[in-house]
Design an enzyme around this catalytic site. Structure first.
Site, PDB file in Angstrom:
ATOM      1  N   ASN A   9       0.869  -1.177   0.000  1.00 47.16           N
ATOM      2  CA  ASN A   9       0.000   0.000   0.000  1.00 47.16           C
ATOM      3  C   ASN A   9       0.905   1.226   0.000  1.00 47.16           C
ATOM      4  OD1 ASN A   9      -1.811   2.033   0.469  1.00 47.16           O
ATOM      5  ND2 ASN A   9      -2.278   1.424   2.584  1.00 47.16           N
ATOM      6  N   LYS A  11       0.109   4.226  -0.366  1.00 46.25           N
ATOM      7  CA  LYS A  11      -0.570   5.410   0.192  1.00 46.25           C
ATOM      8  C   LYS A  11      -0.352   6.624  -0.728  1.00 46.25           C
ATOM      9  CE  LYS A  11       0.215   3.421   4.710  1.00 46.25           C
ATOM     10  NZ  LYS A  11       0.061   3.569   6.131  1.00 46.25           N
ATOM     11  N   HIS A  96      -9.494   1.039   4.826  1.00 45.52           N
ATOM     12  CA  HIS A  96      -8.220   1.231   5.533  1.00 45.52           C
ATOM     13  C   HIS A  96      -8.455   2.202   6.692  1.00 45.52           C
ATOM     14  CE1 HIS A  96      -4.106   2.420   6.406  1.00 45.52           C
ATOM     15  NE2 HIS A  96      -3.715   1.331   5.759  1.00 45.52           N
ATOM     16  N   GLU A  98      -6.859   4.615   7.712  1.00 43.63           N
ATOM     17  CA  GLU A  98      -6.620   6.023   7.376  1.00 43.63           C
ATOM     18  C   GLU A  98      -7.831   6.615   6.660  1.00 43.63           C
ATOM     19  OE1 GLU A  98      -2.837   5.406   5.471  1.00 43.63           O
ATOM     20  OE2 GLU A  98      -1.967   4.928   7.417  1.00 43.63           O
ATOM     21  N   GLU A 165      -5.450  -5.098  10.621  1.00 43.86           N
ATOM     22  CA  GLU A 165      -4.429  -4.073  10.827  1.00 43.86           C
ATOM     23  C   GLU A 165      -4.731  -3.316  12.119  1.00 43.86           C
ATOM     24  OE1 GLU A 165      -2.399  -2.884   6.939  1.00 43.86           O
ATOM     25  OE2 GLU A 165      -4.167  -1.622   7.139  1.00 43.86           O
ATOM     26  N   GLY A 171       2.350   2.153  10.728  1.00 41.98           N
ATOM     27  CA  GLY A 171       3.302   3.257  10.565  1.00 41.98           C
ATOM     28  C   GLY A 171       3.991   3.672  11.844  1.00 41.98           C
ATOM     29  N   SER A 211       3.344  -2.273  10.416  1.00 41.73           N
ATOM     30  CA  SER A 211       4.804  -2.255  10.594  1.00 41.73           C
ATOM     31  C   SER A 211       5.467  -3.590  10.251  1.00 41.73           C
ATOM     32  CB  SER A 211       5.169  -1.816  12.014  1.00 41.73           C
ATOM     33  OG  SER A 211       4.716  -0.487  12.241  1.00 41.73           O
TER      34      SER A 211
END
Ligand code: PEP
Length: 249
Positions: A9, A11, A96, A98, A165, A171, A211
């Site tokens: 991904n 992003k 996701h 985010e 996730e 991250g 991560s």
């Protein structure tokens, strides 16, 4: 036997020259070696066409990072699942954390997007995961179960992918322990069998994301019911992404 899927991904990262070089480098490695896993790259929208050209004939799949529920229309800034399919995508990441955080996306919308993906012939990667506060409060499993019940489209087939996730691991450099991952993935597997029946529920791939890097990939990929990884930061480094794929048993 579920073949592992290593999904990158990207992003909101990359300009044309760097994106094509990264994808081209991965394609070169994939063409040269027999793969033990499936590779997927999900670049930002402006890179879909150059990346699709760079990976042509390599076996690497292309995916979008989101899609709209509609096929076309007055939705400024959005892309439909049909548009993603038109430029060569076979996957799309949905829900996701985010997007859930930045765009207020809830599971109902994720479910509608998953139906749109199926309509266009795309495989949806439906993301779920608890926040740090939810884990501290002992609510991780409950939160994940609710997200899955509400996000999965009715009639989901074996091509659907679920990505676990934990939000606190994305991250941050923090990773869930193999024991925690095993517990969550076992519960997701059980739920998928309940919702989709044994055949489909057993065939759906469950990815871990948060991560993942070369140093922890082999340990995580060896956990029961971990059928691959959704990789953010490390997917932007060719050698790291390749090493993660190479660590698949
Ligand atoms: C992600 O964006 O899905 C992700 C897991 O990111 P990272 O690997 O950087 O934690």
């Amino acid at each position: 036997m579920r073949r592992k899927l290593i999904a990158g991904n990207w992003k909101m990262n990359g300009l044309r020259a760097g994106g094509a070089a990264l994808a081209g480098g991965l394609a070169e490695k994939c063409r040269a070696e027999a793969l033990t896993c499936d590779f997927l790259v999900c670049p930002p929208a402006h890179l879909l066409i150059p990346v699709s050209e760079a990976i042509a004939g390599s076996g690497i799949a292309l995916g979008g990072q989101d899609c709209h529920t509609g096929a076309s229309g007055a939705h400024t800034g959005d892309l439909s699942a049909e548009m993603l399919a038109d430029v060569g995508c076979s996957f799309v990441i949905l829900g996701h954390s985010e997007r859930r955080a930045d765009h207020g996306e809830g599971s109902d919308l994720v479910q509608a997007k998953a139906l749109a993906a199926a309509r266009a012939g795309l495989k949806a990667i439906v993301c779920v995961g608890e926040t740090a506060d939810e884990r501290k409060a002992g609510r991780a499993l409950e939160v994940i179960e609710t997200q899955i019940r509400q996000s999965l489209p009715e009639g989901a087939g074996a091509e659907l992918v679920v990505a676990y996730e934990p939000v606190w691991a994305i991250g941050t450099g923090l990773t869930a322990t193999p024991a925690d991952v095993a517990e969550v993935h076992a519960q997701i597997r059980q739920l998928l069998v309940e919702l989709c029946g044994a055949g489909v529920g057993d065939a759906i791939r469950i990815l871990y994301g948060g991560s993942v890097k070369p140093a922890n990939a082999a340990e995580l990929m060896a956990v029961d019911n971990v059928d691959g990884a959704l990789v953010g930061g490390a997917s932007l480094k060719l050698e790291d992404f390749w090493a993660i794929g190479s660590s698949c048993p």
